[in-house]
Design an enzyme around this catalytic site. Structure first.
Site, PDB file in Angstrom:
ATOM      1  N   CYS A  45       7.750  -5.633  -2.388  1.00  0.00           N
ATOM      2  CA  CYS A  45       7.768  -4.242  -2.835  1.00  0.00           C
ATOM      3  C   CYS A  45       8.475  -3.390  -1.598  1.00  0.00           C
ATOM      4  CB  CYS A  45       6.569  -3.867  -3.430  1.00  0.00           C
ATOM      5  SG  CYS A  45       6.233  -2.079  -3.686  1.00  0.00           S
ATOM      6  N   HIS A  46       9.097  -2.389  -1.798  1.00  0.00           N
ATOM      7  CA  HIS A  46       9.531  -1.544  -0.885  1.00  0.00           C
ATOM      8  C   HIS A  46       8.308  -0.873   0.183  1.00  0.00           C
ATOM      9  CE1 HIS A  46      13.538   0.191   0.613  1.00  0.00           C
ATOM     10  NE2 HIS A  46      12.716   0.325   1.671  1.00  0.00           N
ATOM     11  N   THR A  47       7.168  -0.782  -0.542  1.00  0.00           N
ATOM     12  CA  THR A  47       6.070  -0.152   0.510  1.00  0.00           C
ATOM     13  C   THR A  47       5.765  -1.361   1.364  1.00  0.00           C
ATOM     14  OG1 THR A  47       5.098   0.684  -1.726  1.00  0.00           O
ATOM     15  CG2 THR A  47       3.748   0.675   0.121  1.00  0.00           C
ATOM     16  N   HIS A  67       1.226  -7.421  -1.368  1.00  0.00           N
ATOM     17  CA  HIS A  67       0.503  -6.460  -2.204  1.00  0.00           C
ATOM     18  C   HIS A  67       0.757  -6.711  -3.603  1.00  0.00           C
ATOM     19  CE1 HIS A  67       3.503  -3.239  -1.897  1.00  0.00           C
ATOM     20  NE2 HIS A  67       3.082  -3.196  -3.045  1.00  0.00           N
ATOM     21  N   GLU A  68       2.032  -7.491  -4.025  1.00  0.00           N
ATOM     22  CA  GLU A  68       2.413  -7.874  -5.473  1.00  0.00           C
ATOM     23  C   GLU A  68       2.287  -9.412  -5.574  1.00  0.00           C
ATOM     24  OE1 GLU A  68       5.769  -5.062  -7.055  1.00  0.00           O
ATOM     25  OE2 GLU A  68       6.570  -7.221  -7.066  1.00  0.00           O
ATOM     26  N   CYS A  97     -14.052   0.629  -8.948  1.00  0.00           N
ATOM     27  CA  CYS A  97     -15.299   0.064  -8.737  1.00  0.00           C
ATOM     28  C   CYS A  97     -16.135   0.103 -10.095  1.00  0.00           C
ATOM     29  CB  CYS A  97     -16.249   0.898  -7.585  1.00  0.00           C
ATOM     30  SG  CYS A  97     -16.406   2.523  -8.375  1.00  0.00           S
ATOM     31  N   CYS A 100     -17.700   5.071 -10.193  1.00  0.00           N
ATOM     32  CA  CYS A 100     -17.676   6.354  -9.353  1.00  0.00           C
ATOM     33  C   CYS A 100     -16.901   7.510 -10.647  1.00  0.00           C
ATOM     34  CB  CYS A 100     -16.590   6.342  -8.332  1.00  0.00           C
ATOM     35  SG  CYS A 100     -14.942   5.902  -8.556  1.00  0.00           S
ATOM     36  N   CYS A 103     -13.615   6.255 -11.817  1.00  0.00           N
ATOM     37  CA  CYS A 103     -13.590   5.244 -12.585  1.00  0.00           C
ATOM     38  C   CYS A 103     -14.016   5.696 -14.128  1.00  0.00           C
ATOM     39  CB  CYS A 103     -14.114   4.015 -11.928  1.00  0.00           C
ATOM     40  SG  CYS A 103     -13.475   3.212 -10.580  1.00  0.00           S
ATOM     41  N   CYS A 111     -10.199   5.701  -7.546  1.00  0.00           N
ATOM     42  CA  CYS A 111     -11.471   5.307  -7.412  1.00  0.00           C
ATOM     43  C   CYS A 111     -12.040   5.623  -5.972  1.00  0.00           C
ATOM     44  CB  CYS A 111     -11.397   3.675  -7.520  1.00  0.00           C
ATOM     45  SG  CYS A 111     -13.010   2.983  -6.942  1.00  0.00           S
ATOM     46  N   ARG A 115      -9.861   3.194  -3.908  1.00  0.00           N
ATOM     47  CA  ARG A 115      -8.485   3.836  -3.857  1.00  0.00           C
ATOM     48  C   ARG A 115      -7.505   3.390  -2.613  1.00  0.00           C
ATOM     49  NH1 ARG A 115      -8.478  10.167  -3.152  1.00  0.00           N
ATOM     50  NH2 ARG A 115     -10.085   9.984  -4.892  1.00  0.00           N
ATOM     51  N   CYS A 175       2.117  -4.709  -8.942  1.00  0.00           N
ATOM     52  CA  CYS A 175       2.568  -3.424  -8.456  1.00  0.00           C
ATOM     53  C   CYS A 175       3.746  -2.834  -9.286  1.00  0.00           C
ATOM     54  CB  CYS A 175       2.765  -3.248  -7.088  1.00  0.00           C
ATOM     55  SG  CYS A 175       3.450  -1.808  -6.451  1.00  0.00           S
ATOM     56  N   ARG A 370      13.370  -7.763  -7.660  1.00  0.00           N
ATOM     57  CA  ARG A 370      12.168  -8.239  -7.164  1.00  0.00           C
ATOM     58  C   ARG A 370      12.650  -9.798  -6.618  1.00  0.00           C
ATOM     59  NH1 ARG A 370      10.450  -4.331  -5.989  1.00  0.00           N
ATOM     60  NH2 ARG A 370       8.413  -3.475  -6.455  1.00  0.00           N
TER      61      ARG A 370
HETATM   62  P1  NAD Z   1      13.906  -0.350  -3.808  1.00  0.00           P
HETATM   63  O1  NAD Z   1      14.227  -0.111  -2.440  1.00  0.00           O
HETATM   64  O2  NAD Z   1      14.273  -1.629  -4.665  1.00  0.00           O
HETATM   65  O3  NAD Z   1      14.576   0.885  -4.735  1.00  0.00           O
HETATM   66  C1  NAD Z   1      14.656   2.062  -4.333  1.00  0.00           C
HETATM   67  C2  NAD Z   1      15.950   2.660  -4.822  1.00  0.00           C
HETATM   68  O4  NAD Z   1      16.173   4.015  -4.513  1.00  0.00           O
HETATM   69  C3  NAD Z   1      17.112   1.973  -4.271  1.00  0.00           C
HETATM   70  O5  NAD Z   1      17.908   1.319  -5.153  1.00  0.00           O
HETATM   71  C4  NAD Z   1      17.997   3.025  -3.280  1.00  0.00           C
HETATM   72  O6  NAD Z   1      19.412   2.824  -3.370  1.00  0.00           O
HETATM   73  C5  NAD Z   1      17.379   4.113  -4.092  1.00  0.00           C
HETATM   74  N1  NAD Z   1      17.495   5.472  -3.167  1.00  0.00           N
HETATM   75  C6  NAD Z   1      16.857   5.698  -1.931  1.00  0.00           C
HETATM   76  N2  NAD Z   1      17.124   6.754  -1.684  1.00  0.00           N
HETATM   77  C7  NAD Z   1      17.844   7.631  -2.642  1.00  0.00           C
HETATM   78  C8  NAD Z   1      18.330   8.915  -2.841  1.00  0.00           C
HETATM   79  N3  NAD Z   1      17.910   9.780  -1.836  1.00  0.00           N
HETATM   80  N4  NAD Z   1      18.695   9.287  -4.134  1.00  0.00           N
HETATM   81  C9  NAD Z   1      18.899   8.380  -5.244  1.00  0.00           C
HETATM   82  N5  NAD Z   1      18.484   7.004  -5.081  1.00  0.00           N
HETATM   83  C10 NAD Z   1      18.050   6.550  -3.816  1.00  0.00           C
HETATM   84  O7  NAD Z   1      12.337  -0.027  -3.863  1.00  0.00           O
HETATM   85  P2  NAD Z   1      11.199  -0.112  -4.998  1.00  0.00           P
HETATM   86  O8  NAD Z   1      10.420  -1.395  -4.708  1.00  0.00           O
HETATM   87  O9  NAD Z   1      11.746  -0.178  -6.226  1.00  0.00           O
HETATM   88  O10 NAD Z   1      10.168   0.776  -4.721  1.00  0.00           O
HETATM   89  C11 NAD Z   1      10.644   2.454  -5.077  1.00  0.00           C
HETATM   90  C12 NAD Z   1       9.709   3.230  -4.414  1.00  0.00           C
HETATM   91  O11 NAD Z   1       8.463   3.244  -4.972  1.00  0.00           O
HETATM   92  C13 NAD Z   1       9.317   3.105  -2.678  1.00  0.00           C
HETATM   93  O12 NAD Z   1       9.148   4.446  -2.091  1.00  0.00           O
HETATM   94  C14 NAD Z   1       7.963   2.408  -3.062  1.00  0.00           C
HETATM   95  O13 NAD Z   1       6.944   2.646  -1.840  1.00  0.00           O
HETATM   96  C15 NAD Z   1       7.490   3.290  -4.052  1.00  0.00           C
HETATM   97  N6  NAD Z   1       6.394   2.720  -4.728  1.00  0.00           N
HETATM   98  C16 NAD Z   1       5.159   3.468  -5.068  1.00  0.00           C
HETATM   99  C17 NAD Z   1       4.131   3.128  -5.858  1.00  0.00           C
HETATM  100  C18 NAD Z   1       2.993   3.850  -6.218  1.00  0.00           C
HETATM  101  O14 NAD Z   1       2.036   3.440  -6.821  1.00  0.00           O
HETATM  102  N7  NAD Z   1       3.318   5.329  -6.301  1.00  0.00           N
HETATM  103  C19 NAD Z   1       4.284   1.568  -6.217  1.00  0.00           C
HETATM  104  C20 NAD Z   1       5.002   0.793  -5.923  1.00  0.00           C
HETATM  105  C21 NAD Z   1       6.301   1.291  -5.119  1.00  0.00           C
HETATM  106 ZN    ZN Z   2       4.193  -2.095  -4.350  1.00  0.00          ZN
HETATM  107 ZN    ZN Z   3     -14.569   3.939  -8.589  1.00  0.00          ZN
END
Ligand code: NAD
Ligand code: ZN
Ligand code: ZN
Length: 377
Positions: A45-47, A67-68, A97, A100, A103, A111, A115, A175, A370
């Protein structure tokens, strides 16, 4: 092996931005309320990439990212009653949990105990790591660290799923796909016929678009800087593609002009703070709701005029699409089993564990949605 140290392969991030190295590591047995999992499949994942690059995030190394994933419970620690060896599970980066205020609240998945915490590299039970190499600790990531054949996680971060579910597919529900779909369905909540903008068409954004399609959105406008996402997006219900590079005015103005005043809902899945601001400023006044999903750099600040709120726009954010991992994710997996949701189309690549660095290259080049990493190859 229960109660003993397991020696196995793990992909260790020794330094920011340097290729992961497959090492033999020691994985300690699970302690109180923890479980040890055998990971069979994991994906990127990108994170993971942000914390590996550590450009906009605090560096913490050596660390086992990931994490995925999907796996099997190998052994359980003291006090764990709801999981047993052999259970098929998805580890999740944010836990439940069950006790809390969060939850117990229908509205929250934040959580108090479990969290998401991106900077903690140890287990909450004793503040120590369960991973080591030659006696030296290796830090955890998001409480999951799935880039290892075996990992130890808190039992509250584990969703027990249908034993027939194929882990090489449903691992992406732990994820990205649940996050995107949940961000639309649980947080943005578009009504039938509404217009929805999705910023960032990676797996998370395309899952958000899927959510909009399921909700019956009339138009789904996908925004991405990567032109090759335009074709892919059609498979996910995106009706119009906009590339900010093709326009010389701010992209929010383009969207407002396309939609006679703004979209009804927008979901941001880029992690770029300027896209977050655009996602907010492109929603219609009076009722528009924008949802932030992308993980920002730690020092990013969101700047907009207060009048944009006074004009009755709403800004929200979510982790994991507001799903509670243990309560809700088994049901999301059932939806896949009943063919109500598709995950195959998000899976564009496969690599063996020894080629895990290829998954990073593919994501950085914008070629993959993915990439499934198979641990035993
Ligand atoms: P990814 O890299 O596969 O997709 C991101 C897309 O955004 C890409 O296609 C990229 O070209 C595009 N992009 C980047 N900057 C841009 C902009 N300024 N304008 C338009 N498009 C733009 O990533 P992913 O795995 O799909 O994750 C996406 C985001 O979600 C990441 O920031 C990731 O950390 C986040 N995320 C958050 C959670 C959460 O729980 N909040 C969970 C998973 C992932
Ligand atoms: Zn993720
Ligand atoms: Zn909890």
């Amino acid at each position: 092996m229960s109660g003993e140290v397991i020696r196995c392969k793990a992909a260790v991030a020794w330094e920011a931005g340097k290729p992961l190295v497959i090492e033999e590591v020691e994985v300690a047995p699970p302690q109180k309320m923890e479980v040890r999992l055998k990971i069979l499949f994991t994906s990127l994942c990108h994170t993971d990439v942000y914390f590996w690059e550590a450009k906009g995030q605090n560096p913490l190394f050596p660390r086992i990212l990931g994490h995925e994933a999907g796996g099997i419970v190998e052994s359980v620690g003291e006090g764990v009653t709801e999981l047993q060896p052999g259970d098929k599970v998805l580890p999740v980066f944010t836990g439940e949990c069950g006790e809390c205020r969060h939850c117990k609240s229908e509205e929250s998945n934040m959580c108090d105990l479990l969290r998401i915490n991106t900077d903690r590299g140890t287990m909450i039970n004793d503040g120590k790591t369960r991973f080591s190499k030659d006696g030296n600790p290796i830090y955890h990531f998001l409480g999951t660290s799935t880039f290892s054949e075996y990992t130890v996680v808190h039992s509250g971060c584990v969703a027990k799923i249908n034993p027939d579910a194929p882990l090489d597919k449903v691992c992406v529900l732990s994820c990205g796909i649940s996050t995107g779909m949940g961000a639309t369905l649980n947080v943005a909540k578009p009504k039938k016929g509404m217009t929805v903008a999705v910023f960032g068409l990676g797996a998370v954004g395309l899952a958000a678009a899927e959510g909009a399609r399921i909700a019956g959105a009339s138009r789904i406008i996908g925004i991405d800087l990567n032109e090759s996402r335009a074709n892919e997006a059609k498979k996910f219900g995106v009706t119009e593609f906009v590339n900010p590079k093709d326009h010389d005015k701010p992209i929010q103005e383009v969207i407002v002009a396309m939609t006679d005043g703004g979209v009804d809902r927008s979901v941001e899945c880029t992690g770029n703070v300027r896209a977050m601001i655009s996602a907010f400023e492109c929603v219609h006044d009076g009722w528009g709701v924008a949802v932030l999903v992308g993980v920002p750099s730690k020092d990013d600040e969101f700047k907009t005029l207060p009048i944009n709120f006074l004009n009755e726009r709403t800004l929200k954010g979510t982790f994991f699409g507001n799903y509670k991992p243990r309560t809700d994710i088994p049901g999301v997996v059932e939806k896949y089993m009943n063919k109500e949701i598709e995950v195959e189309k998000f899976i564009t690549h496969h690599v063996g564990f020894s080629d895990i660095n290829k998954a990073f290259d593919l994501m950085l080049k914008g070629e993959s949605l993915r990439c499934i990493i198979q641990m035993d190859s």
